[in-house]
Structures are given as C-alpha cells and as structure tokens.
Design a protein around this motif. Structure first.
Motif, PDB file in Angstrom:
ATOM      1  N   UNK A  47       5.755  -5.731  -0.985  1.00  0.00           N
ATOM      2  CA  UNK A  47       5.539  -4.507  -0.177  1.00  0.00           C
ATOM      3  C   UNK A  47       6.469  -3.249  -0.014  1.00  0.00           C
ATOM      4  N   UNK A  48       7.733  -3.581  -0.591  1.00  0.00           N
ATOM      5  CA  UNK A  48       8.767  -2.396  -0.467  1.00  0.00           C
ATOM      6  C   UNK A  48       8.212  -1.500  -1.424  1.00  0.00           C
ATOM      7  N   UNK A  49       7.698  -1.800  -2.315  1.00  0.00           N
ATOM      8  CA  UNK A  49       7.199  -0.721  -3.341  1.00  0.00           C
ATOM      9  C   UNK A  49       5.866   0.087  -2.860  1.00  0.00           C
ATOM     10  N   UNK A  50       5.052  -0.449  -1.787  1.00  0.00           N
ATOM     11  CA  UNK A  50       4.098   0.189  -1.155  1.00  0.00           C
ATOM     12  C   UNK A  50       4.214   0.192   0.105  1.00  0.00           C
ATOM     13  N   UNK A  51       5.340   0.388   0.698  1.00  0.00           N
ATOM     14  CA  UNK A  51       5.473   0.237   2.095  1.00  0.00           C
ATOM     15  C   UNK A  51       4.699   1.342   2.886  1.00  0.00           C
ATOM     16  N   UNK A  53       1.910   2.676   2.173  1.00  0.00           N
ATOM     17  CA  UNK A  53       0.298   2.109   2.231  1.00  0.00           C
ATOM     18  C   UNK A  53       0.301   0.696   3.172  1.00  0.00           C
ATOM     19  N   UNK A  54       1.282  -0.106   3.099  1.00  0.00           N
ATOM     20  CA  UNK A  54       1.315  -1.433   4.107  1.00  0.00           C
ATOM     21  C   UNK A  54       1.352  -0.797   5.756  1.00  0.00           C
ATOM     22  N   UNK A  55       2.211   0.273   5.862  1.00  0.00           N
ATOM     23  CA  UNK A  55       2.224   0.751   7.320  1.00  0.00           C
ATOM     24  C   UNK A  55       1.068   1.384   7.626  1.00  0.00           C
ATOM     25  N   UNK A  56       0.529   2.149   7.023  1.00  0.00           N
ATOM     26  CA  UNK A  56      -0.886   2.386   7.092  1.00  0.00           C
ATOM     27  C   UNK A  56      -1.928   1.697   7.408  1.00  0.00           C
ATOM     28  N   UNK A  57      -1.927   0.495   6.619  1.00  0.00           N
ATOM     29  CA  UNK A  57      -3.034  -0.357   6.844  1.00  0.00           C
ATOM     30  C   UNK A  57      -2.742  -1.147   8.101  1.00  0.00           C
ATOM     31  N   UNK A  58      -1.630  -1.691   8.293  1.00  0.00           N
ATOM     32  CA  UNK A  58      -1.493  -2.182   9.628  1.00  0.00           C
ATOM     33  C   UNK A  58      -1.404  -1.235  10.758  1.00  0.00           C
TER      34      UNK A  58
END
Length: 146
Positions: A47-51, A53-58
């Motif tokens: 998830x570090x590599x797409x953080x 996008x992870x932040x956006x989804x969460x």
C-alpha cells in the motif's frame, strides 16, 4: 417537513460553521490517515506504493458511512456541526454518497476546491460547491429549527 433555516432570521444555526468545518476536516484527515496506517500491514506494505489511492478509498468510504449514519463525520460531531438537506432532513446513504462524490471531485480538481472554499467563506449559509449543487448546508448541531 421543514426547510433549512433562513440565516437572517436564525443566524445561530450557521454561526462559526466555516471555522468548525475546517477544524472538522482536520480531525477527519488525521483519523483517515490513522486508518490507512492501520490498513497498511494488511496490504503486505504494498500500500506504500499506492498510498494516495488507499487514502482516497478510505476517505470516500469513511465519509459515506459516517454521513449516512448521523449526517456528520466524526470530526463534524466533535465540532457540533452536521449536514442537512434542503428540506432540513438528515442525510441518507444516497445523499451521503452524492455529497462525498462532490467533495472528492473538488479535491481532484483544485479550481473546484478553491471555488468551494471561497463559497464557504462568503455565503450566508457557509455552503461549499457540493452543498450548492445538492441544496445542502452545514449547520450547528444543537441549533433548533423553527
């Protein structure tokens, strides 16, 4: 059914809402960041590599769920504000999704976010761009509607 209060007749309903909205946004951002950090090990740290996008989804999920269950995020609840629809009712899942989508799109296009901030600072009800589009407004939670 009732409508959103007139800011000329009931100014307390909207008093300090832009500032409270900013504070609530800060609290929510920290909570979302903490949720992302907790989730990160479950992605085997990829998830570090797409953080972003992870932040956006969460963030999207957090906002939809909390707005649909009380018309306010946790930060908004802490600041004693909530979102209301044009008829004065609280948000349901559809309104929460639509408002979150508008909020997310405004962050993706900085000019829309700038317009939103200017609107919040300059309109009587302190409404952002998404609020204007949906006919919603942020109000003080303890305010009484007439």
């Amino acid at each position: 059914m009732f409508a959103l209060p007139d800011p000329q007749i009931q100014p307390d309903v909207y008093k300090d809402v832009p500032l409270k909205r900013l504070l609530a946004w800060g609290v929510d951002s920290v909570l979302i960041l903490l949720l992302c950090i907790v989730i990160l090990p479950f992605t085997a740290f990829t998830g570090v590599f797409f953080f972003p996008l992870l932040f956006l989804a969460v963030s999207f999920g957090y906002r939809v769920v909390t707005l649909a269950n009380g018309s306010a995020t946790l930060g908004m609840r802490l600041c004693a504000i909530e979102l209301r629809r044009a008829d004065g009712s609280t948000f349901d899942a559809g309104a929460a999704f639509a408002h979150t989508l508008g909020y997310t799109l405004s962050w993706m296009l900085p000019i829309l976010q700038l317009i939103s901030v200017v609107l919040m600072a300059s309109t009587e009800r302190g409404q952002g761009l998404s609020d204007h589009m949906l006919g919603t407004a942020m109000v003080n939670r303890r305010a009484h509607f007439r």
